[in-house]
Design a protein around this motif. Structure first.
Motif, short mmCIF file in Angstrom:
data_model
loop_
_atom_site.label_atom_id
_atom_site.label_comp_id
_atom_site.label_asym_id
_atom_site.label_seq_id
_atom_site.Cartn_x
_atom_site.Cartn_y
_atom_site.Cartn_z
N SER A 98 34.60 75.86 1.41
CA SER A 98 34.77 76.48 2.72
C SER A 98 35.01 75.41 3.78
N LEU A 99 35.92 75.70 4.69
CA LEU A 99 36.21 74.77 5.77
C LEU A 99 35.52 75.18 7.07
N GLU A 100 34.62 76.17 6.98
CA GLU A 100 33.92 76.61 8.18
C GLU A 100 32.92 75.55 8.62
N ARG A 101 32.83 75.38 9.91
CA ARG A 101 31.88 74.42 10.47
C ARG A 101 30.50 75.06 10.55
N LYS A 102 29.51 74.23 10.42
CA LYS A 102 28.14 74.69 10.56
C LYS A 102 27.92 75.08 12.02
#
Length: 112
Positions: free
Chosen positions: A2-6
């Motif tokens: 996943s390339l979603e940021r925390k």
């Protein structure tokens, strides 16, 4: 992968009461700096065992490897830390100076 940021945790406001004086600036970093100025940069700089990322909390020369703010004409302080860690640092300094300190952390959206 996943390339979603925390997601960041909610911003915290820090309110500090030390020696009967209340500190509450526009953000926790500014409050942190104001309290350190009030407690005395020279005294805190002598506490070489209170460190952030391997450096003393307050130093005479800016280290460009970490985020530092100018405290006054003679000192810099590392401010790249969460608000909860700033709170712990102030508590440690106050304990060493034998000064009563009260620190309240609130979400920035809560009423103060």
């Amino acid at each position: 992968m996943s390339l979603e940021r925390k997601k960041k945790s909610p911003a915290l406001t820090m309110i500090v009461i030390v020696a009967g004086k209340k500190f509450k600036e526009k953000n926790s970093t500014e409050t942190f700096l104001s309290v350190l100025r009030f407690l005395g940069p020279e005294t805190i700089a002598a506490m070489k065992d209170i460190k952030v990322d391997g450096l003393p909390l307050i130093v005479p020369n800016k280290d460009y490897r970490i985020q530092m703010n100018k405290l006054d004409n003679n000192y810099y302080v590392c401010t790249h830390m969460p608000t909860t860690y700033k709170k712990r640092m102030l508590e440690r300094v106050a304990e060493r100076l034998n000064i009563d300190i009260r620190i309240v952390l609130k979400r920035s959206t809560e009423s103060l």
